[in-house]
Design a protein around this motif. Structure first.
Motif, PDB file in Angstrom:
ATOM      1  N   LYS A   7       0.836  -1.206   0.000  1.00 48.48           N
ATOM      2  CA  LYS A   7       0.000   0.000   0.000  1.00 48.48           C
ATOM      3  C   LYS A   7       0.871   1.257   0.000  1.00 48.48           C
ATOM      4  N   CYS A  36      -7.256  -1.281  -2.215  1.00 50.56           N
ATOM      5  CA  CYS A  36      -6.024  -0.756  -2.822  1.00 50.56           C
ATOM      6  C   CYS A  36      -6.235  -0.464  -4.311  1.00 50.56           C
ATOM      7  N   GLU A  39      -7.859   2.885  -4.528  1.00 46.43           N
ATOM      8  CA  GLU A  39      -6.876   3.928  -4.217  1.00 46.43           C
ATOM      9  C   GLU A  39      -5.913   4.122  -5.375  1.00 46.43           C
TER      10      GLU A  39
END
Length: 369
Positions: A7, A36, A39
């Motif tokens: 991450k 993730c 993101e």
């Protein structure tokens, strides 16, 4: 499941700054972790917003650089003369602009502009009409080289660029369409091939090309045609609301040099017509220094030229400099094309204001040559 190390690499991955093995690990993780992946998508979109949009157009100098790189590896058997290289490049750039035009673009209105007797003048045509104009005027060079005249059996009232263009337009049963592109492009190829085969010698490059009211040696005529091709390509690009860059610096410099060399003769012609201030009482013998204006061209294609003011045969002289004018290279060429009001063109000027005015108006008069 979120992985803390992977991450933490998402920002670097979005910027394409990860090592290959790290990027592979991040992308494998994104297939398994929805949080993730969301993101990562958000970060990639943010990076896209930070990047400057780039034009789809190629740098005008790119073609020259690619050719030079290729020719360093394998010199041509028959090279294009340096004085024809600008014409070769500008006709190729204009053809690239035209290749995706639809009917609407070919019939888009274009207003040709110039200065005549110090007054702005214009003529309305279309994109196709502009290409027809370029073809008929390039035909003057074709005729000088013994090639076919694009006018064919059509007879112009006078052998001048404007008269030839009007004759071609009148003779057409319908306004020019996209069909004019193919003969124009074939003629440009023929001109470059012909001067490459026969124009490499200095004597051939100096052969006269008749423009009706004046003549230019072949090497200057090819520069003149490159210059007008670029100017009218800008007219076309403006008509279809498309960006178009000036020529490469080297070619722009040659165009500026041609205009600067023509200025003394234009000044003399304007003086005879009463459009310019009289020369000094003291006659300047051929090759002797006389009153001069320093023309400083800034930016790409720049340089300095000393323009003799009182006689085309006089020599420009720094010691006899009476005025200094500074302009951007592309802006000076637009002035010479009659696209810029002469008295508003100079970025900077000092010295004899009458001389400056005469030179700027003479530069705009080049648009009718």
């Amino acid at each position: 499941m979120e992985h803390p190390v992977l991450k933490s690499l998402l920002g670097a991955w979005a910027l394409a700054a990860c090592a290959p093995e790290e990027a592979a690990a991040v992308e494998e993780h994104l297939d398994e972790c929805g949080a993730c992946a969301d993101e990562a998508l958000r970060l990639r979109e943010a990076v896209g917003l930070l990047q400057r949009p780039e034009s789809l157009d190629l740098d005008p100098a790119l073609r020259t650089r690619v050719l030079e790189s290729c020719l360093e590896r394998r010199p041509p058997r028959i090279p294009v003369p340096e004085w024809a290289a600008a014409y070769d490049a500008e006709t190729a750039r204009l053809d690239a602009l035209l290749q995706d035009f639809g009917d609407a673009e070919w019939h888009a209105p274009v207003r040709l502009r110039w200065y005549e007797a110090d007054e702005a003048a214009s003529r309305r045509t279309t994109v196709a009409g502009v290409i027809a104009h370029l073809m008929t005027v390039d035909g003057l060079v074709a005729v000088a080289l013994g090639l076919d005249d694009p006018l064919g059996e059509v007879t112009a009232e006078r052998p001048t660029p404007s008269a030839r263009t009007e004759a071609y337009w009148r003779a057409a049963h319908f306004p020019p369409t996209r069909s004019v592109r193919a003969p124009w492009r074939e003629q440009t190829h023929s001109l470059v091939r012909t001067v490459s085969f026969t124009g490499g010698q200095d004597a051939r490059g100096g052969m006269p090309v008749q423009y009706g009211d004046f003549e230019l040696p072949l090497h200057d005529a090819m520069l003149d045609r490159a210059f007008e091709c670029w100017v009218h390509a800008e007219d076309i690009a403006d008509a279809v609301d498309y960006p178009y860059d000036p020529p490469s610096g080297r070619h722009l410099h040659h165009m500026v040099d041609l205009a600067a060399r023509l200025l003394p003769s234009v000044l003399q012609a304007r003086r005879r017509s009463g459009l310019a201030a009289p020369a000094e009482r003291r006659l300047v013998a051929a090759g002797e220094p006389g009153r001069s204006l320093r023309l400083e061209i800034e930016g790409s294609g720049g340089g300095e030229w000393l323009i003799p003011l009182d006689s085309p045969a006089a020599k420009g002289s720094a010691e006899h400099e009476v005025a200094h004018v500074a302009l951007d290279g592309a802006e000076f060429c637009r002035l010479a094309a009659g696209h810029v009001p002469p008295l508003e063109a100079a970025a900077g000027q000092v010295g004899d204001r009458e001389a400056i005015k005469d030179v700027l108006l003479a530069a705009a008069s080049l648009s009718r040559m």
